[in-house]
Every structure is written in structure tokens, then in C-alpha cells.
Design an enzyme around this catalytic site. Structure first.
Site, PDB file in Angstrom:
ATOM      1  N   ASP A 173      47.835  33.316  45.914  1.00 18.87           N
ATOM      2  CA  ASP A 173      48.166  34.532  45.174  1.00 18.87           C
ATOM      3  C   ASP A 173      48.687  35.610  46.129  1.00 18.87           C
ATOM      4  O   ASP A 173      48.127  35.798  47.214  1.00 18.87           O
ATOM      5  CB  ASP A 173      46.936  35.067  44.443  1.00 18.87           C
ATOM      6  CG  ASP A 173      46.540  34.210  43.254  1.00 18.87           C
ATOM      7  OD1 ASP A 173      47.322  33.313  42.907  1.00 18.87           O
ATOM      8  OD2 ASP A 173      45.451  34.429  42.697  1.00 18.87           O
ATOM      9  N   GLU A 257      33.860  45.868  38.434  1.00 19.88           N
ATOM     10  CA  GLU A 257      33.194  46.293  37.203  1.00 19.88           C
ATOM     11  C   GLU A 257      31.730  45.859  37.185  1.00 19.88           C
ATOM     12  O   GLU A 257      31.380  44.794  37.696  1.00 19.88           O
ATOM     13  CB  GLU A 257      33.926  45.701  35.996  1.00 19.88           C
ATOM     14  CG  GLU A 257      35.362  46.164  35.885  1.00 19.88           C
ATOM     15  CD  GLU A 257      36.193  45.351  34.906  1.00 19.88           C
ATOM     16  OE1 GLU A 257      37.215  45.874  34.428  1.00 19.88           O
ATOM     17  OE2 GLU A 257      35.829  44.190  34.628  1.00 19.88           O
ATOM     18  N   GLU A 457      41.366  54.345  32.360  1.00 20.03           N
ATOM     19  CA  GLU A 457      42.358  53.499  33.011  1.00 20.03           C
ATOM     20  C   GLU A 457      43.097  52.708  31.959  1.00 20.03           C
ATOM     21  O   GLU A 457      42.607  52.519  30.845  1.00 20.03           O
ATOM     22  CB  GLU A 457      41.707  52.529  34.012  1.00 20.03           C
ATOM     23  CG  GLU A 457      41.263  53.151  35.297  1.00 20.03           C
ATOM     24  CD  GLU A 457      40.888  52.111  36.342  1.00 20.03           C
ATOM     25  OE1 GLU A 457      41.103  50.901  36.093  1.00 20.03           O
ATOM     26  OE2 GLU A 457      40.377  52.497  37.407  1.00 20.03           O
TER      27      GLU A 457
END
Length: 547
Positions: A173, A257, A457
Site C-alpha cells: 500500500d 478510533e 470529520e
């Protein structure tokens, strides 16, 4: 099979096993707030002007030099109104190998354009896997010092995110940032430091909270390692805290989170996430030891063997499962016991991190915040399965977000959440039981009840005019009736598309609307000519070309 371990966490079973009466589910369609009842306490995030903080040779509006402000086109910060907007920096802003800032000219041009547009500041993700990469307690802050210096030069504030999680799903990635190499070596020795589901699949995004206080990292616990990291950040950036760095967001789980990795984070951005129930992450030996102790304390030895039976498969209809269906075992004494323990462990994790963070940054004049995940795709069901597997004990008869808001309020934390641009009408075309607006309204109400500030957000990477309107709508839902509302927005994230003409016009209009200053026009001085950003792309063409 449950594993009794002498190294089991010192966990109070009464914390998660107490039988509390479920909180009645709240409906929001007719909810109204009284404007005559201002909150008793309100934390605000402010930018200090004319600061006594030394400039260290960097150009900054904080030194009181008005001519310098005008030169860089950022004098509007001294008269800001309304809700400030921050912009999250690209994930690859630093080189993984050297830790130095990449594309320095492009970043400088971009920062200058953001400041001229009236943006309050930038969100800087500070990656554990980059800073403390090779050896414990050996930190490399150089690239982040460069970013903060650049923000100071153009009069931008900085929100620093303590990112204790993995970024990306695999080394190929472009945004791949794993946990520190020395931590990964410890996981190789003891795989139970990583979360595990019932099939034995390990998730490497974040260390299992089951070992939060155990000395599994070269004699330190994960909580101690996080605290040492934040202390070193505080000491390194002390001169910037409160003046340039105005906020610290602390990662508490995958993607930063507060949640379990019930679904891999990369899946949560895909359209077909609506089928994902998620998997309970309670099968590493440390989580099982805690569950075992909790069940034995209340005399229920038959409940010590892991997660619920009948939780179904990831893409299964909740009504086809024994645990999640409307009259399923989630709403039985066993279901209540397990979900209270599972969510209680997450709350305890939040409490520990909030307590450490509040102590470390006390007196530095920075705000602190934590992020709650926006998991909404089963919000219209009775059991809310995807929320339950993520650790939020939120159902049609119980409020699972109020306990989180109370912890945040106790330690002076701001609550951050995504989904502000999402609309029920669009999501329900793919998934009728999804309700991002319903979820978000419940979370915003919890923030209001606990009197804590809010950071919004966006979930999608690009926003159109309708999305920006939805952000404004949801921000007003939170702020309506508050005498001193404390709301800000983190735009996620900066890339070359942001500076394209049509996107830039929409974005700068949104920034002005958030500021609630209709007469504001940001002026940028380029080569002696004044160019108004609201009407031409010339001011930001350099930022686009530099990417």
C-alpha cells in the site's frame, strides 16, 4: 477454550459485570433544545495571538508582527468567528525511511494557500511506527518539527494525532505504516499481543487492549509505551504547545478510533460494508483471561469460553443469526453479561489513556481529544450488531455512547467523529437499515449532555457542495442553543484534488460559512498583485502543479 493465565490483567469484574438498567433509546426526529439553558462548563479551542512563546527564528503571526501577517495573507486568523476548519495532511507527508518531510516546496505552497483561504490549521498524524520505529525509547521527530515550523511560518495552527495504530493493510500500500519494528518482533514472540477473532485470525492494526497494563514490551506495558511517547513529544515540542500546536488527539484503537478491529479498517471505506456484522475480538489469551475472571466472579463458569455462540457470519442478515436477531440472545442475561464486559474493557482502555494524556499535557494550553468510530450500517435494527462487535453496547434499548462521552468529559477531552457529510437518503439506497444521521445525532446529543466540545470529520475523501451543506446542517444540530458552542471541523484530507478550481471554490466557500463571516475574503499576495481566492484558481495553481 478459556486460558487461565498468571499474567491475567488486574481487572475488576464488578466494572463490567454489574447489572445496570438499560438506558432507554432516544428518538431524535422531534428533538428540540432550549436556548435559555447555557451549559455550565465549556472547553474552547483558541489560538493565542501576540504570544510570549519564543519564535526560534521562524516567521509567525504569534510574534505580533502585523506586517508579517499581511505578507503571508493570514491576518484573518486574528478576527476568526464561528467554527474553525483544519485540514488533515497527506498520509505520506514524511518519508518512511528517513522520517523527513517530502515535497517541501509543494507543502509550503499548500500551507500558504490554506492560510490565505482562512483555514485555521492542519491535522498532523504522528505515527508511532515512524517516530519510535527501530528501538524502544529512540524517537525521531525531525520531520514533524519541519511541519510545525512550516505551519508557524504561515500562521497555521497544528493538531497532532498520536497515531498508535497501523496505516494501510499491507506493505504494498502507498500509505503503509506498520507498528514499530521492535513491537512487531514482540508480537512474533507472543502472537496474543494482537487481537484475535473466533477463527484465530490476527489483526495487527493495534495492540490488544487485553494486555494494556502488562509489561509485554521490553518491560513496559502498552499504556506505558504510549505515555512515554507522548511525554517525549511534549518535551520536544514544548515551545510550540498552546501557541502553534493547539490540539492533541490520542489514538485509542484501529484507525485511531476507540473501538475493536471487528472489521479491518480498509473494509470500512467500501460500499458493501453494509453487509459486515463484524467479529468479536476477544480470543487472545489476555482477553480470555479477563472474561474468565469476570464470569467466575459472578459464579457463571459456563460463560468463560469466549464470545457468543450464534453470532453468524460477516455478511449474514442479522435476523438469520441467533445472537443478533430482534429477539436474539443479545437481550438475555448472558448477552447482557458478555456485552457489558466487552464494552467495559473498551471503556477501561479509554479511561486509562485519557488519564495518562490529561496528566502529561496538563498546563500546556492544548486541547485533548479522542475519536469515536462512525459505524451506522445496522443502526436501524434492534441489536445494532456492527456496533456491538466494535465494542459499542448501543442497541434500541440502551445508549452506548453516553458512557464514552462521560469519560471524555471527566478528563476534559473533545469528542471527534466522522460521518458529518453522510445522508440517510443516500446510504439507505444501498442499505435500508443504515442511518448515519441517526447515529450522529445520538452521538451529538451525548456530547451536549456531557458538555464536551466536538470535532467533526468527513468519511469520504472528496466533498461536493451537498456534502458541505450536510456538514453545516449537522454542526448546527450540535451547536443550536448553546451560548458558546465549541465545534470545529477536520477536513480529511489534503491532496491535489482539493486545489482544483471547482473543488477549491466549494471548499473556501465552506470555510467562510463555517466561520460565519460573510464579509470575509482571503487575500493572497503573489508577486505584488492581489488575487481573491473566492473567484479565481490562480492563487492555488502552484499548489496543484507542485503535487
Amino acid at each position: 477454550m478459556a486460558i487461565a493465565s498468571p499474567s491475567a490483567p488486574n481487572f475488576s469484574a464488578s466494572f463490567c459485570c454489574s447489572r445496570n438498567r438499560p438506558t432507554q433509546f432516544l428518538r431524535f426526529s422531534s428533538l428540540q433544545f432550549r436556548k435559555t439553558c447555557p451549559p455550565t462548563r465549556r472547553l474552547t479551542i483558541s489560538s493565542r495571538l501576540n504570544s510570549s512563546t519564543p519564535s526560534n527564528g521562524f516567521v509567525s503571526p504569534d510574534n505580533g508582527d502585523l506586517q508579517d501577517e499581511l505578507q503571508h495573507g493570514v491576518s484573518n486568523h486574528s478576527i476568526r468567528k464561528g467554527s474553525p476548519v483544519f485540514v488533515t495532511l497527506p498520509v505520506d507527508v514524511l518519508s518512511p525511511s528517513s522520517g523527513m518531510m517530502k515535497r517541501k516546496k509543494a507543502m509550503a505552497t499548500s500551507f500558504r494557500a490554506l492560510a490565505a483561504a482562512g483555514v485555521e490549521g492542519v491535522v498532523m498524524e504522528v505515527w508511532w511506527g515512524l517516530v519510535e520505529r527501530d528501538s524502544p525509547r529512540i524517537y525521531n521527530w525531525q520531520g514533524y518539527l519541519e511541519i510545525v515550523a512550516l505551519a508557524k511560518r504561515y500562521g497555521l495552527k497544528v493538531r497532532a494525532v498520536m497515531a498508535f495504530h497501523q496505516c494501510g493493510s499491507q506493505p504494498s500500500d502507498p500509505s503503509w505504516i506498520p507498528l514499530p519494528q521492535w513491537v512487531l518482533k514482540e508480537i512474533d514472540k507472543d502472537s496474543d499481543l494482537a487481537y484475535s477473532d473466533r477463527f484465530g485470525r490476527r489483526n495487527m492494526e493495534y495492540l490488544s487492549l487485553g494486555c494494556d497494563i502488562l509489561p509485554v514490551l521490553h518491560g513496559r506495558s502498552p499504556i506505558q509505551a504510549y505515555a512515554d511517547f507522548m511525554k517525549n513529544f511534549r518535551n520536544t515540542f514544548r515551545l510550540f504547545l498552546g501557541g502553534i500546536i493547539t490540539g492533541i488527539q490520542v489514538g485509542m484503537g484501529p484507525a485511531g478510533e476507540l473501538r475493536y478491529p471487528s472489521c479491518p479498517s480498509q473494509k470500512l471505506t467500501r460500499a458493501w460494508r453494509s453487509r459486515e456484522l463484524g467479529e468479536f475480538q476477544c480470543y487472545d489469551k489476555y482477553m480470555l483471561a479477563s472474561l474468565n475472571a469476570c464470569a467466575r466472579e459472578i459464579g457463571m463458569r459456563e460463560w468463560v469460553n469466549g464470545g457468543p455462540i450464534g453470532a453468524g457470519n460477516l455478511g449474514q442478515d442479522p435476523e438469520s443469526t441467533e445472537f443478533f436477531k430482534s429477539d436474539g440472545s443479545w437481550n438475555t442475561p448472558y448477552g447482557e453479561f458478555f456485552l457489558e464486559w466487552y464494552s467495559g474493557m473498551l471503556l477501561l482502555h479509554a479511561e486509562r489513556i485519557c488519564q495518562e494524556t490529561e496528566t502529561i499535557f496538563r498546563g500546556t494550553e492544548v486541547s485533548t481529544s479522542g475519536k469515536v468510530a462512525g459505524i451506522h450500517w445496522h443502526y436501524g435494527t434492534q441489536s445494532h450488531p456492527s456496533e456491538l462487535t466494535a465494542g459499542y453496547y448501543n442497541t434500541s434499548i440502551r445508549d452506548g455512547y453516553l458512557p464514552i462521552a462521560r469519560i471524555f468529559g471527566r478528563y476534559g477531552f473533545t469528542m471527534c467523529c466522522k460521518c458529518f457529510e453522510m445522508q440517510d437518503a443516500q446510504e439507505q439506497q444501498m442499505n435500508p437499515v443504515s442511518s448515519p444521521e441517526g447515529f450522529l445525532k445520538q452521538l451529538l446529543l451525548a456530547a451536549r449532555i456531557c458538555d464536551i466540545p466536538l470535532e467533526g470529520e468527513n468519511s469520504a475523501t472528496g466533498l461536493d457542495d451537498e456534502s458541505f451543506k450536510q456538514v453545516l446542517k449537522m454542526s448546527k444540530f450540535y451547536s443550536d442553543g448553546l451560548e458558546r458552542p465549541s465545534f470545529s471541523f477536520n477536513f480529511n484530507r489534503m491532496d491535489k484534488n482539493l486545489f482544483e478550481y471547482h473543488n477549491w471554490v466549494s471548499f473556501t466557500r465552506f470555510v467562510r460559512q463555517m466561520a460565519d463571516a460573510n464579509i470575509f475574503r482571503a487575500k493572497l499576495d503573489l508577486g505584488g498583485s492581489d488575487i481573491w481566492l473566492s473567484s479565481t484558481p490562480a492563487a492555488v495553481s502552484g499548489a496543484v502543479l507542485a503535487y
